[in-house]
Design an enzyme around this catalytic site. Structure first.
Site, PDB file in Angstrom:
ATOM      1  N   LEU A   1       0.737  -1.309   0.175  1.00  0.00           N
ATOM      2  CA  LEU A   1       0.125  -0.117  -0.278  1.00  0.00           C
ATOM      3  C   LEU A   1       0.939   1.226   0.127  1.00  0.00           C
ATOM      4  O   LEU A   1       0.356   2.359  -0.094  1.00  0.00           O
ATOM      5  CB  LEU A   1      -1.012   0.139   1.286  1.00  0.00           C
ATOM      6  CG  LEU A   1      -1.913  -0.964   1.119  1.00  0.00           C
ATOM      7  CD1 LEU A   1      -2.916  -0.994   2.735  1.00  0.00           C
ATOM      8  CD2 LEU A   1      -3.028  -0.982   0.134  1.00  0.00           C
TER       9      LEU A   1
ATOM     10  N   ASP B   1       0.562  -9.828  -5.167  1.00  0.00           N
ATOM     11  CA  ASP B   1       1.927  -9.578  -5.262  1.00  0.00           C
ATOM     12  C   ASP B   1       2.031  -8.153  -5.649  1.00  0.00           C
ATOM     13  O   ASP B   1       3.081  -7.805  -6.166  1.00  0.00           O
ATOM     14  CB  ASP B   1       2.913 -10.434  -5.531  1.00  0.00           C
ATOM     15  CG  ASP B   1       4.296 -10.436  -4.885  1.00  0.00           C
ATOM     16  OD1 ASP B   1       4.310  -9.801  -3.848  1.00  0.00           O
ATOM     17  OD2 ASP B   1       5.218 -10.723  -5.486  1.00  0.00           O
TER      18      ASP B   1
END
Lengths: 424, 320
Positions: free
Chosen positions: A64, A306
């Site tokens: 993030l 991923d």
């Protein structure tokens, strides 16, 4: 807030069902399926005829950029990417800047996620301080702060004694450890699968044995410590075989695969295409076939994106110098559907790999469409095909090896606790 | 993606690799080099094929010898030659490779001769020029990492053809550090494309890349078996940093088992030639008696190298 979702096909991997029915959501939860509850007055109605509704996706590896987002960036861009992909629950690897090795950082990540309020965020704490592989982190305190597991992300532990101690310590407090199996010495300097393509292109290779030696070491340490381990990003047929054997032995082992590894191989490097530079490297087509079969038979518990946002500059360099990784969370559903279509797997079974499977790894309740369950939902058009336009991705990173390809299944709306947090 | 070194009509725009280059293109380059070979003996060693063109020797990795041969080739074609030792300037200041290229393109470069320590660097530059509508600026790969060194491969092919004629009846042994060798990869690509039926790579397992057989070669770990009955023996240079450590124990042991000595050469065909891309390590990969012997064609390789580089540059960027 009451919302009626009418006319959709409901796919519930937890129940193993797929059928057409209306769905009624009230107070953030599923209130009824099929017929409206008594005295129903909808605040909102979604016409979902021709669309499919499933529980929101669970992704075990989404970066993030928190902490570490570029200063000029809009907060929450990667959360935007998650909801655009129908993903409502994510685990974040600890290889942030700085790494997640202090309770304060973990609290901050959770706080920011809560302010965003759109996606459940589960930080994975660093197993060692600074991911440096020497000193253990305060795992118990990090767990109190919200870490669901402990990991080295893509920084393999060099010192196997530290690995042993880390597994012992984590197991003392019944904390799971997530490890990406790669022997740091055998894979040293490698940037591509050690095989025909790397030999042709003159790229330094990461041999399959770097993965199998690491899996064998981890499994041996699991036997003497009783540790609960999740293996991240399996990449090879031989690695899968070792996982299958360890599970048959009854060890508390789970494993995942990156969604790109189900569809690409080292051949896709072409003439040094840096978008295909990922960690672990894409391997040969026979490995890809083994990975696809292993998700199908449950040897691999989850497909994850991923997701790694990488800026354009970091990819406009010679292959070995390129930053590894690709933006993937917005493609996760489509890549899972493509795998299901290719392998002719029914949707409830296939989508378990992006819902109930990863939820089990996280230790959270299985996502479901049953009455009373949280209304974290993904609404998508099963029949739609879309062309991947990297510049149209919500993620800060626009690098994906699927650029220009057409993929099946388009997310139309994402609901978090009954509220639409994304609509296309 | 189509091969970025060929234009849509199949014309050679850049020279990046010998892999995938059609046999007629390779043969055409070799044929075009022939008139340039005797060139050095003339009083006036110049033709105007690149008059008014700017050749930028862009060496991100130092190599005096290769740079010099490109410089001589370009000057004999009447080009303006600019030598840039980038390793010591821009990238040290943090400028990216492509920013360097954009700056030099703005100075009206026609040909970039590129040497770089990373595999794929020349492809990166050529793809960037193609993608930004500047495919009139040409790239010649002068060695990228361990990937390819196509002009070296071409001069090796030229040398073999000069002494041996038909590729389809030859046995060629490539001996030494194949793992790190761009020279070996280029030569193997060229030889297999031209139909050489027997190409052997010879070395200890530590210096032979994984799955090298997929390139169309046979692996021999025993040098005597590897050179037996060969028409051509190509010795590779062993870099200083590989001479000890985990790849090889010592130069002495290497020379004993993989160095080309007169007794090992005696196992090859009586008319076999010996090649080396230079610079040589005498007593490491090759015995002086062989290097200076009648069967060594190492110095003709250098002469042919200039002719081949003239041919390449005039074909991709020549005036008419």
């Amino acid at each position: 807030m009451k919302t009626a979702i009418l006319g959709a096909t409901l796919v519930d991997p937890a129940a193993g069902t797929e059928h057409g029915a209306d769905l009624y959501v009230a107070d953030g939860r599923i209130a009824a399926v099929g017929t409206a509850p008594k005295d129903w007055n909808a605040d909102a109605t979604i016409d979902a005829s021709g669309l499919t509704v499933m529980p929101g996706l669970v992704d075990l590896a989404v970066r993030l950029d928190e902490p570490g987002a570029p200063l000029d960036d809009t907060p929450g861009r990667e959360v935007d990417a998650c909801v655009a992909g129908g993903v409502t629950r994510v685990a974040c690897p600890p290889d942030t800047d700085p790494p997640l090795d202090e309770p304060g950082l973990v609290a901050m990540v959770r706080q920011r996620a809560m302010l965003q309020g759109r996606v459940h965020v589960h930080p994975v704490g660093a197993l060692t301080r600074g991911l440096a592989g020497a000193d253990l982190t305060e795992m118990r305190e990090l767990a109190e702060a919200g870490c669901v597991a402990f990991s080295q992300a893509d920084h393999p532990l060099v010192d196997t004694q530290v690995l042993w101690r880390a597994l012992q310590y984590a197991t003392t407090f019944d904390l799971p450890v997530w490890l990406r199996p790669q022997d740091p010495w055998l894979g040293k300097g490698g940037v591509a699968h050690d095989g025909e393509v790397a030999t042709r292109l003159g790229l330094a290779g990461v041999p399959v044995v770097a993965e199998t030696v690491a899996v064998a070491t981890i499994v041996a340490l699991m036997r003497i410590t009783g540790a609960r381990v999740h293996l991240c990003r399996l990449s090879s047929a031989e690695g899968v075989a070792l996982v299958r054997a360890a599970k048959a032995e009854g060890l508390p082992l789970t494993a995942d695969v990156a969604s790109h590894a189900l569809h690409l191989s080292d051949i896709d490097i072409g003439w040094f295409d840096t978008r295909v530079r990922v960690t672990p490297p894409l391997r040969a087509t026979r490995d890809r076939a083994a990975l696809r079969a292993a998700v199908r038979d449950g040897t691999l518990d989850a497909i994850c994106s991923d997701h790694t946002p990488v800026g354009a500059d970091a990819k406009q360099v010679p292959f070995a110098e390129a930053t590894p990784g690709a933006s993937g969370v917005e493609l996760l559903l489509s890549l899972a559907l493509k795998w299901a279509d290719d392998e002719r797997i029914a949707l409830p079974a296939a989508l378990a790999a992006v819902t109930t499977g990863p939820a089990r790894v996280l230790g959270v309740a299985p996502p479901t469409l049953a009455i009373g369950a949280p209304a974290d939902l993904c609404v998508f058009d099963r029949a739609a095909w879309w062309r991947v336009d990297p510049d149209a991705l919500a993620s800060r990173g626009h690098s994906t090896p699927f650029a220009g390809l057409e993929l099946p299944g388009r997310v139309v709306a994402t609901l978090a606790a009954g509220t639409a947090v994304f609509r296309r | 993606m189509h091969n970025p070194q060929l234009a849509a009509n199949g014309q050679l725009t850049h020279l990046l690799t010998l892999e995938g280059l059609p046999a007629p293109v390779i043969t055409h380059i070799l044929d075009s080099a022939t008139p340039f070979v005797s060139f050095g003996e003339r009083d006036v060693k110049k033709v105007p094929l690149l008059r008014g063109k700017a050749v930028f020797n862009l060496f991100f990795e130092n190599s005096t010898r290769t740079r010099t041969t490109f410089e001589i080739a370009a000057k004999r074609l009447s080009a303006d030659v600019i030598n840039l030792n980038i390793g010591a300037s821009s990238t040290a200041k943090g400028e990216s490779v492509l920013d360097t290229i954009d700056n030099l393109t703005a100075m009206d470069a026609d040909i970039f001769v590129v040497r770089h320590s990373e595999s794929g660097a020349a492809h990166l530059i050529a793809s960037h020029l193609n993608a930004t509508g500047r495919s009139h600026v040409h790239v010649v790969n002068a060695g990228d990492g361990r990937h390819q060194h196509p002009t070296q491969g071409l001069l090796d092919l030229y040398t073999i053809r000069h002494y041996k004629k038909a590729f389809t009846a030859l046995s060629v042994a490539v001996v030494g550090d194949v793992l790190h060798s761009r020279v070996a990869r280029s030569l193997i690509s060229g030889l297999t494309t031209l139909g050489t039926p027997d190409v052997r790579v010879v070395g200890p397992q530590t210096l032979i890349p994984t799955a090298v057989e997929s390139l169309g070669v046979r692996v021999c770990h025993d040098m005597r078996e590897g050179v037996a009955g060969c028409d051509v023996v190509v010795m590779l240079r062993l870099q200083n940093e590989r001479m000890k450590g985990a790849l090889l124990p010592s130069t002495g042991e290497y020379f004993q088992y993989y160095g080309l000595t007169p007794d090992k050469l005696a196992l090859a065909k009586p008319d076999a030639i010996v090649m080396h891309p230079g610079p040589m390590n005498r007593g490491v990969e090759i015995d002086s008696a062989v290097a200076d012997g009648a069967r060594a064609v190492i110095l003709p390789q250098v002469t042919f190298g200039i002719a081949v580089r003239m041919a390449v540059m005039s074909l991709i960027a020549g005036n008419g």
